[in-house]
Design a protein around this motif. Sequence first.
Motif, short mmCIF file in Angstrom:
data_model
loop_
_atom_site.label_atom_id
_atom_site.label_comp_id
_atom_site.label_asym_id
_atom_site.label_seq_id
_atom_site.Cartn_x
_atom_site.Cartn_y
_atom_site.Cartn_z
N ALA A 1 0.83 -1.21 0.00
CA ALA A 1 0.00 0.00 0.00
C ALA A 1 0.87 1.27 0.00
O ALA A 1 0.54 2.25 -0.67
CB ALA A 1 -0.93 0.00 1.21
N SER A 2 1.97 1.23 0.73
CA SER A 2 2.87 2.38 0.77
C SER A 2 3.53 2.60 -0.58
O SER A 2 3.67 3.76 -1.03
CB SER A 2 3.93 2.15 1.85
N ILE A 3 3.93 1.53 -1.26
CA ILE A 3 4.53 1.65 -2.59
C ILE A 3 3.53 2.28 -3.56
O ILE A 3 3.87 3.20 -4.33
CB ILE A 3 4.98 0.28 -3.10
N LEU A 4 2.30 1.80 -3.53
CA LEU A 4 1.28 2.32 -4.44
C LEU A 4 0.93 3.77 -4.16
O LEU A 4 0.42 4.47 -5.03
CB LEU A 4 0.03 1.44 -4.37
N GLY A 5 1.19 4.23 -2.93
CA GLY A 5 0.92 5.62 -2.58
C GLY A 5 2.10 6.55 -2.78
O GLY A 5 1.97 7.77 -2.59
N ASN A 6 3.25 6.01 -3.18
CA ASN A 6 4.44 6.84 -3.34
C ASN A 6 4.31 7.75 -4.56
O ASN A 6 4.08 7.27 -5.68
CB ASN A 6 5.66 5.92 -3.51
N PRO A 7 4.44 9.07 -4.41
CA PRO A 7 4.25 9.99 -5.54
C PRO A 7 5.19 9.73 -6.71
O PRO A 7 4.77 9.83 -7.88
CB PRO A 7 4.52 11.37 -4.91
N LYS A 8 6.45 9.39 -6.44
CA LYS A 8 7.40 9.14 -7.53
C LYS A 8 7.03 7.87 -8.28
O LYS A 8 7.18 7.80 -9.51
CB LYS A 8 8.82 9.05 -6.99
N VAL A 9 6.57 6.85 -7.55
CA VAL A 9 6.14 5.62 -8.20
C VAL A 9 4.91 5.90 -9.06
O VAL A 9 4.83 5.45 -10.22
CB VAL A 9 5.84 4.53 -7.16
N ARG A 10 3.97 6.64 -8.53
CA ARG A 10 2.77 6.97 -9.29
C ARG A 10 3.10 7.73 -10.57
O ARG A 10 2.48 7.51 -11.62
CB ARG A 10 1.81 7.79 -8.43
N GLU A 11 4.06 8.59 -10.50
CA GLU A 11 4.39 9.44 -11.65
C GLU A 11 5.21 8.70 -12.72
O GLU A 11 5.05 8.98 -13.92
CB GLU A 11 5.20 10.65 -11.16
N SER A 12 6.04 7.74 -12.31
CA SER A 12 7.08 7.28 -13.22
C SER A 12 7.14 5.78 -13.45
O SER A 12 8.02 5.33 -14.19
CB SER A 12 8.45 7.74 -12.70
N PHE A 13 6.23 4.98 -12.85
CA PHE A 13 6.39 3.53 -12.96
C PHE A 13 5.09 2.81 -13.28
O PHE A 13 4.00 3.24 -12.87
CB PHE A 13 6.97 2.97 -11.66
N LEU A 14 5.23 1.70 -14.00
CA LEU A 14 4.22 0.67 -14.10
C LEU A 14 4.47 -0.33 -12.98
O LEU A 14 5.63 -0.67 -12.71
CB LEU A 14 4.29 -0.03 -15.46
N VAL A 15 3.42 -0.82 -12.34
CA VAL A 15 3.56 -1.61 -11.12
C VAL A 15 2.70 -2.86 -11.21
O VAL A 15 1.55 -2.81 -11.66
CB VAL A 15 3.15 -0.78 -9.88
N THR A 16 3.24 -3.99 -10.77
CA THR A 16 2.43 -5.20 -10.66
C THR A 16 1.60 -5.16 -9.38
O THR A 16 1.92 -4.45 -8.43
CB THR A 16 3.30 -6.47 -10.63
N ASP A 17 0.52 -5.93 -9.38
CA ASP A 17 -0.28 -6.19 -8.17
C ASP A 17 -0.97 -4.97 -7.60
O ASP A 17 -1.31 -4.93 -6.42
CB ASP A 17 0.58 -6.86 -7.10
N ALA A 18 -1.19 -3.96 -8.45
CA ALA A 18 -2.01 -2.83 -8.01
C ALA A 18 -3.49 -3.12 -8.18
O ALA A 18 -4.33 -2.48 -7.54
CB ALA A 18 -1.63 -1.57 -8.80
N GLU A 19 -3.81 -4.10 -9.04
CA GLU A 19 -5.22 -4.36 -9.35
C GLU A 19 -5.97 -5.03 -8.21
O GLU A 19 -7.17 -4.85 -8.03
CB GLU A 19 -5.35 -5.19 -10.63
N ASP A 20 -5.26 -5.84 -7.39
CA ASP A 20 -5.88 -6.50 -6.25
C ASP A 20 -4.78 -7.04 -5.34
O ASP A 20 -3.60 -6.93 -5.64
CB ASP A 20 -6.84 -7.62 -6.69
N GLN A 21 -5.20 -7.65 -4.22
CA GLN A 21 -4.24 -8.15 -3.23
C GLN A 21 -4.13 -9.66 -3.22
O GLN A 21 -3.61 -10.24 -2.26
CB GLN A 21 -4.65 -7.67 -1.83
N THR A 22 -4.59 -10.33 -4.28
CA THR A 22 -4.64 -11.79 -4.24
C THR A 22 -3.26 -12.41 -4.06
O THR A 22 -3.14 -13.48 -3.45
CB THR A 22 -5.29 -12.35 -5.52
N SER A 23 -2.23 -11.77 -4.57
CA SER A 23 -0.88 -12.34 -4.44
C SER A 23 -0.37 -12.30 -3.01
O SER A 23 0.62 -12.97 -2.68
CB SER A 23 0.10 -11.58 -5.35
N PHE A 24 -1.03 -11.54 -2.14
CA PHE A 24 -0.58 -11.37 -0.77
C PHE A 24 -1.45 -12.13 0.22
O PHE A 24 -1.23 -12.06 1.43
CB PHE A 24 -0.58 -9.87 -0.41
#
Length: 312
Positions: free
Chosen positions: A87-110
């Motif tokens: 959740a912290s990674i997905l809320g990081n402003p730099k990540v939001r601005e500059s990256f494609l991220v896995t596992d943002a769609e749901d939490q099933t992997s966790f």
Amino acid sequence: MAASRLRQRTFSAFKSSNQLWAPVSSRCAPNQVTQQLSLTSRLSLITQNFDAFSSRSVARANLLLGDILDKHPDIIFLQEVTSDVRASILGNPKVRESFLVTDAEDQTSFEGVPFANMTLLSSKRFAFDFELQEEDGVERGNKFMLGPVSRVKLPSKYGRCALSVDIILPSTTCRLINVHLDSLGDTLPYRTEQMEILANLLREPGCGGGLIAGDFNAISPKDHALLDKNGLVDAWVALHGKEGLDGATWGVGVEQHNRWGPGRLDKVAMLGVDAKDMEILRPGLIEVPTPGEDSDYILCSDHYGLRLGFTV
């Protein structure tokens, strides 16, 4: 890949219009791939185990991620990511601005596991959809196109899996696999089988190789022999030699209460790609307050990170 082992995943991009992460589709026609012939093929990867079990996991992960982002890598492999850290990674402003991220769609992997791995790709170097990104320079061949994203279930005592993503090249595919192999000495048979499966993923029809990176939990000579056994190149050894820098990424500078000393637990294994430069990334310190006593300071992770520059 064997269908029984696969769970399809996706990358997501953050949409500023509605302040939400949205899955992005993979659509890539053959004529669009050929536009990548002149694409600069050098990429940079950082892999880091976040150490899920030490104190202040989210605060430590934030510091580690900040240091990683300051180095501007194209590819980030993370291991031991807890749900809170996700959740912290997905809320990081730099990540939001500059990256494609896995596992943002749901939490099933966790679900049902204490942690999982996540992969982040720079949106300056990678894209999914030419039609949606035409105005962002993709049609001029400035970005690598991405193929399928999958979690690959591994035989494991601890429910481990590999996170795989394909880079589409003009005549083949390069596969990037983020791993956290089974821990501790009694699981060598699992790690042996896991490495065989992962090496075979790089040799599937249509795949021209790639790399496997992350926490290999290589704690014994038999572990270190697994790469040669499976026909893979150890990036650190390729660049520094077996007698060069020791490359330890775990147990460095700290007292261990077990039979293992400092070790090269984290690695990058390659097939068909060329390592250009590689370094070990020492994590910073974080304060851990102790009521009634002076604060303690610990490393942000018990694992050092690795940065690799390579060409595909």
